[in-house]
Design a protein around this motif. Structure first.
Motif, PDB file in Angstrom:
ATOM      1  N   ASP A   1       0.904  -1.007  -0.078  1.00  0.00           N
ATOM      2  CA  ASP A   1       0.022  -0.068  -0.016  1.00  0.00           C
ATOM      3  C   ASP A   1       1.049   1.346   0.033  1.00  0.00           C
ATOM      4  O   ASP A   1       1.756   1.354   0.864  1.00  0.00           O
TER       5      ASP A   1
ATOM      6  N   GLU B   1      -1.711   6.591 -10.108  1.00  0.00           N
ATOM      7  CA  GLU B   1      -2.383   6.128  -9.045  1.00  0.00           C
ATOM      8  C   GLU B   1      -3.607   5.764  -9.474  1.00  0.00           C
ATOM      9  O   GLU B   1      -4.517   6.469  -9.563  1.00  0.00           O
TER      10      GLU B   1
ATOM     11  N   THR C   1       1.802   1.850 -12.810  1.00  0.00           N
ATOM     12  CA  THR C   1       0.540   1.913 -12.244  1.00  0.00           C
ATOM     13  C   THR C   1       0.397   1.455 -10.817  1.00  0.00           C
ATOM     14  O   THR C   1       1.227   0.480 -10.489  1.00  0.00           O
ATOM     15  N   THR C   2      -0.205   2.253  -9.886  1.00  0.00           N
ATOM     16  CA  THR C   2      -0.338   1.630  -8.394  1.00  0.00           C
ATOM     17  C   THR C   2      -1.859   1.604  -7.797  1.00  0.00           C
ATOM     18  O   THR C   2      -2.744   2.166  -8.634  1.00  0.00           O
ATOM     19  N   GLY C   3      -1.774   1.047  -6.965  1.00  0.00           N
ATOM     20  CA  GLY C   3      -3.231   1.044  -6.012  1.00  0.00           C
ATOM     21  C   GLY C   3      -2.833   1.379  -4.646  1.00  0.00           C
ATOM     22  O   GLY C   3      -1.914   0.572  -4.009  1.00  0.00           O
ATOM     23  N   SER C   4      -3.841   2.191  -3.898  1.00  0.00           N
ATOM     24  CA  SER C   4      -3.294   2.574  -2.586  1.00  0.00           C
ATOM     25  C   SER C   4      -4.673   2.854  -1.899  1.00  0.00           C
ATOM     26  O   SER C   4      -5.628   3.157  -2.584  1.00  0.00           O
TER      27      SER C   4
ATOM     28  N   ASN D   1      -6.773  -0.921  -1.142  1.00  0.00           N
ATOM     29  CA  ASN D   1      -6.191  -1.082  -2.696  1.00  0.00           C
ATOM     30  C   ASN D   1      -4.684  -1.420  -2.616  1.00  0.00           C
ATOM     31  O   ASN D   1      -4.176  -0.926  -1.530  1.00  0.00           O
ATOM     32  N   THR D   2      -4.226  -2.223  -3.453  1.00  0.00           N
ATOM     33  CA  THR D   2      -2.793  -2.582  -3.057  1.00  0.00           C
ATOM     34  C   THR D   2      -2.054  -2.347  -4.730  1.00  0.00           C
ATOM     35  O   THR D   2      -2.592  -2.321  -5.578  1.00  0.00           O
ATOM     36  N   THR D   3      -0.765  -2.535  -4.614  1.00  0.00           N
ATOM     37  CA  THR D   3       0.179  -2.294  -5.689  1.00  0.00           C
ATOM     38  C   THR D   3       0.595  -3.476  -6.189  1.00  0.00           C
ATOM     39  O   THR D   3       1.563  -4.296  -5.181  1.00  0.00           O
ATOM     40  N   ASP D   4       0.937  -4.102  -7.360  1.00  0.00           N
ATOM     41  CA  ASP D   4       1.552  -5.079  -7.716  1.00  0.00           C
ATOM     42  C   ASP D   4       3.177  -5.138  -7.557  1.00  0.00           C
ATOM     43  O   ASP D   4       3.752  -3.966  -7.632  1.00  0.00           O
TER      44      ASP D   4
ATOM     45  N   MET E   1       5.287  -3.368  -9.854  1.00  0.00           N
ATOM     46  CA  MET E   1       5.428  -2.009 -10.086  1.00  0.00           C
ATOM     47  C   MET E   1       6.284  -1.491  -8.834  1.00  0.00           C
ATOM     48  O   MET E   1       6.942  -0.650  -9.401  1.00  0.00           O
TER      49      MET E   1
END
Ligand code: AMP
Ligand code: FE
Ligand code: FE
Ligand code: ZN
Length: 283
Positions: free
Chosen positions: A4, A217, A242-245, A260-263, A266
């Motif tokens: 995250d 993001e 690309t990110t997810g947070s 949300n989470t990041t690969d 990434m």
């Protein structure tokens, strides 16, 4: 590994100390978290120490306040930059100072109609914290004007409110350049969060990408679905990260760590591109 890359502490407008944000990240089962306070990096050392103690990874970060020529607010995440880079420091220091004047002015306007004053706002912010509307929201909650921060934001604190005052912030294109100069990885935070106010057009995305923007993001609760599709297409076209947070703010917002989470691939790209400071506990 769950990652995250967007969380706030009492160094800005989160409600938990940096060490407690890291502890909460470990408790939530995350393998890595980024501390990304607004316009300030003074929480990094405490967060790093906590990350070592809890055996999780820490990505030192920051969320730079920006404003376009048209007055649209942009938030730029920066990861792994040199916190002593003079050009970037000058801009975030200017923004922090402008935020204080702006908050004082908003409190002045609000105090004409509601029982709040500057001392109440101050008592809801840690010494040296980057001051924002959430601290004013806390004073409004204490005064019984709103039930929580979200209610304060949807009423008297919105950008359309008669009590709203803007503040100086660096142009996002200049911010991208400065972050890169500082060895950091610039990632556009919640780029299509239309619920917060006006969002930028494709011209600004293009200019930021030309200036060296490295990521978007995408997975963030404030990005609507159509906007995410646009962001994914833009990232594919330009080879962007690309990110997810979560954009965790402790009890100050409903956002939960890890929502949300990041690969991991990434994060590897972010670590490979960031040269201004080192991540903690990530090899
Ligand atoms: P400012 O930086 O002073 O313009 O205030 C914007 C900050 O308030 C952002 O960092 C958000 O995280 C926070 N914020 C925005 N909307 C809300 C909300 N509904 N509840 C709590 N915090 C919010
Ligand atoms: Fe915030
Ligand atoms: Fe933000
Ligand atoms: Zn944020």
């Amino acid at each position: 590994m769950l990652i995250d890359l967007h969380a706030h502490s009492t160094v800005s407008d989160g409600t938990e100390r940096p060490a407690d944000v890291v502890a909460a990240a470990a408790a939530a089962g995350l393998g890595a978290v980024a501390l990304t306070d607004h316009d300030q990096t003074s929480g990094w050392a405490e967060a790093a120490e906590a990350a070592r103690r809890h055996g999780i990874g820490l990505v030192p970060g920051m969320e730079v306040s920006c404003k376009t020529r048209r007055g649209i607010s942009v938030h730029l995440l920066s990861y792994l930059h040199d916190p002593a880079h003079p050009g970037l420091l000058e801009e975030i220091n200017k923004a922090r100072e402008a935020r204080v004047h702006r908050a004082r002015r908003m409190v002045e306007l609000l105090s004409e109609d509601f029982p709040i004053d500057w001392d109440m706002v101050n008592s809801h912010s840690a010494p040296g914290a980057t001051i924002g509307r959430p601290h004013i929201a806390d004073a409004l909650v204490a005064a019984g004007v709103a039930g929580d921060r979200s209610e304060a934001f949807s009423t008297v604190l919105t950008s359309h409110s008669r009590y709203y005052v803007g503040h100086y912030a660096v142009d996002p294109v200049d911010a991208v350049r400065l972050v890169r100069e500082a060895g950091g990885v610039p990632v556009f935070a919640h780029p299509v969060a239309s619920g917060r106010g006006r969002v930028v057009g494709e011209d600004v995305f293009a200019a930021m990408i030309d200036a060296g923007l490295l990521g978007l993001e995408v997975e963030h609760r404030d990005n609507p679905a159509e906007g995410r599709a646009f962001l994914r297409a833009l990232a594919a076209e330009h080879g962007l990260i690309t990110t997810g947070s979560s954009d965790y703010h402790g009890t100050g917002k409903p956002n939960r760590l890890g929502e949300n989470t990041t690969d991991p691939a990434m994060l590897e790209r972010i670590m490979a591109a960031g040269t201004g400071t080192s991540a903690v506990g990530l090899g």
